[in-house]
Design a protein around this motif. Structure first.
Motif, short mmCIF file in Angstrom:
data_model
loop_
_atom_site.label_atom_id
_atom_site.label_comp_id
_atom_site.label_asym_id
_atom_site.label_seq_id
_atom_site.Cartn_x
_atom_site.Cartn_y
_atom_site.Cartn_z
N VAL A 191 23.60 40.86 45.24
CA VAL A 191 24.55 41.70 44.11
C VAL A 191 24.64 40.82 43.15
CG1 VAL A 191 26.61 43.14 43.77
CG2 VAL A 191 25.69 43.49 45.67
N MET A 192 24.12 41.31 41.99
CA MET A 192 24.36 41.14 40.53
C MET A 192 25.21 41.98 39.52
SD MET A 192 22.78 38.13 39.72
CE MET A 192 22.87 38.67 38.62
N ARG A 193 26.41 40.72 39.14
CA ARG A 193 27.84 42.03 38.82
C ARG A 193 27.40 40.98 36.76
NH1 ARG A 193 30.91 44.74 41.69
NH2 ARG A 193 31.22 44.08 43.91
N ASN A 194 26.94 42.86 36.20
CA ASN A 194 27.71 42.26 34.62
C ASN A 194 28.84 42.74 33.57
OD1 ASN A 194 24.83 41.03 34.22
ND2 ASN A 194 24.29 43.05 34.74
N ILE A 195 29.46 43.78 34.47
CA ILE A 195 30.57 44.51 34.18
C ILE A 195 31.35 44.87 35.51
CG2 ILE A 195 31.64 46.56 33.01
CD1 ILE A 195 28.74 46.22 31.21
N ALA A 196 32.07 44.30 35.54
CA ALA A 196 33.65 44.13 36.76
C ALA A 196 33.70 46.01 37.00
CB ALA A 196 34.86 43.95 36.34
N ALA A 197 33.63 46.37 38.33
CA ALA A 197 34.08 47.71 38.86
C ALA A 197 33.58 46.98 40.42
CB ALA A 197 32.30 48.37 38.28
N GLY A 198 34.44 48.91 40.64
CA GLY A 198 34.05 48.19 41.85
C GLY A 198 35.17 47.29 43.19
N SER A 199 34.49 46.86 44.05
CA SER A 199 35.07 45.87 45.39
C SER A 199 35.30 43.99 44.04
CB SER A 199 34.37 45.39 46.26
OG SER A 199 33.20 44.77 45.98
N LEU A 200 34.67 43.71 43.03
CA LEU A 200 35.84 42.67 42.18
C LEU A 200 36.36 43.13 42.19
CD1 LEU A 200 33.86 40.60 40.97
CD2 LEU A 200 33.55 41.17 38.86
N CYS A 201 36.63 44.06 40.95
CA CYS A 201 38.08 44.15 40.79
C CYS A 201 39.00 44.07 41.73
CB CYS A 201 38.32 45.62 39.79
SG CYS A 201 36.76 46.07 38.66
N LYS A 202 39.45 45.04 43.19
CA LYS A 202 39.62 44.99 43.77
C LYS A 202 40.43 43.30 44.22
CE LYS A 202 39.32 49.34 46.55
NZ LYS A 202 37.87 49.72 46.05
N ARG A 203 39.11 42.86 44.69
CA ARG A 203 39.26 41.06 44.77
C ARG A 203 40.00 41.19 44.60
NH1 ARG A 203 33.49 39.59 45.69
NH2 ARG A 203 33.37 42.42 46.54
N TYR A 204 39.35 40.56 42.76
CA TYR A 204 39.69 38.83 42.34
C TYR A 204 40.24 39.49 40.95
CZ TYR A 204 35.95 37.19 44.48
OH TYR A 204 34.80 37.28 45.52
N GLY A 205 40.96 41.12 41.06
CA GLY A 205 42.57 41.76 40.31
C GLY A 205 41.29 41.48 38.77
N PHE A 206 39.70 41.57 38.52
CA PHE A 206 39.43 42.27 37.26
C PHE A 206 40.02 43.69 36.80
CE2 PHE A 206 36.51 38.70 38.20
CZ PHE A 206 35.72 38.39 37.34
N LYS A 207 39.40 44.07 35.37
CA LYS A 207 40.05 45.56 35.20
C LYS A 207 38.68 45.81 35.43
CE LYS A 207 44.18 45.56 32.90
NZ LYS A 207 44.40 44.20 32.91
N GLU A 208 38.59 47.16 35.49
CA GLU A 208 36.99 47.77 36.14
C GLU A 208 36.55 47.72 33.98
OE1 GLU A 208 35.10 51.54 37.41
OE2 GLU A 208 36.33 52.67 35.62
N GLY A 209 35.86 47.36 33.43
CA GLY A 209 35.39 47.63 32.47
C GLY A 209 34.87 46.44 31.76
#
Ligand SMILES: Nc1ncnc2c1ncn2[C@@H]1O[C@H](COP(=O)(O)OP(=O)(O)OP(=O)(O)O)[C@@H](O)[C@H]1O
Ligand SMILES: [Mg+2]
Length: 236
Positions: A94-112
């Motif tokens: 998985v490559m991520r450029n903007i926070a969304a999905g499980s990344l937000c749940k796991r690390y507390g990023f805000k979607e977007g």
């Protein structure tokens, strides 16, 4: 369906793999079936098979021009592709450029949230274990890939991110994140599976309207229409 003697080799959630006349090839049939949340949510998205097949064919061919080796051979019909038969490496990349999905749940990023240095993640491709997040050492310990293969996979994933991000940017679309699967073919590592609204997050760059499977996951409505829209914008 093209040929009569093709036999079903494997049926997954989104695609059916058939044998082809040439033993080193397969026919991949894309289905309208949709699942989310680890299979807990099931449904159908009318026309999805056709959208995912056409987008995958187009983007694999596009990536080949940038010297990314892929399993793509040819588009056979609206919903079928001929591809090289690979031994799938059981690592979802998985490559991520903007926070969304499980990344937000796991690390507390805000979607977007913009991720300045894109995040590369590995997940174990194992539905029974719920595809857990892992690092390269888990992959070695589980004998999923060699060090050299994972190095190649990481390099290719980053290159694909650069190539596809600018492709989508030109179409006023943000490539938020995406999942890749690689396989072994003829002793070499190649990109396999699909690149579609099922496996990528696409947002309109101006309105941030979602044009991917999140419309199904989050019951946002206009699911079929959004799959059609993103395909049209890719092909335009
Ligand atoms: N070129 C290829 N050769 C062989 N297998 C492939 C190829 N491309 C993709 N696959 C595999 O085809 C299978 C079917 O795809 P699908 O997306 O329906 O599976 P899934 O339900 O997401 O995952 P899985 O059934 O593997 O847990 C997947 O296991 C995928 O890894
Ligand atoms: Mg899949």
């Amino acid at each position: 369906m093209a040929k009569s003697k093709k036999e079903k080799l494997y049926e997954g959630k989104a695609k059916i793999i058939y044998s082809a006349e040439d033993e080193s090839e397969v026919i991949i049939k894309f289905k309208d079936d949709a699942t989310a949340f680890d299979g807990a949510k099931k449904g159908k998205i009318k026309g999805k098979g056709s959208v995912n097949n056409k987008m995958s064919c187009f983007l694999f061919e596009y990536l080949e021009k940038y010297n990314v080796p892929t399993h793509f051979i040819e588009q056979l019909s609206d919903t079928e592709m001929k591809a090289k038969k690979v031994e799938i490496i059981l690592v979802e990349v998985v490559m991520r450029n903007i926070a969304a999905g499980s990344l937000c749940k796991r690390y507390g990023f805000k979607e977007g949230d913009k991720i300045e240095t894109p995040i590369l993640e590995f997940f174990l491709k194992d539905d029974d274990l719920h595809d857990p997040l892992m690092n390269e050492y888990h992959a070695y310990a589980l004998n999923l890939a060699t060090k050299d293969e994972l190095r190649q996979i990481s390099k290719l994933a980053m290159k694909i991110n650069v190539v596809l991000s600018s492709f989508f940017e030109r179409r006023n679309i943000l490539l938020v994140d995406f999942k890749l699967e690689f396989g072994r073919y003829d002793g070499k590592l190649i990109l396999a599976d699909e690149i579609s609204p099922d496996t990528c997050r696409f947002w309109d760059a101006e309105t941030r309207k979602k044009l991917d499977k999140d419309r199904f996951r989050q019951d946002l409505g206009k699911v079929e229409e959004s799959y059609k829209e993103i395909l049209e914008r890719v092909l335009s």
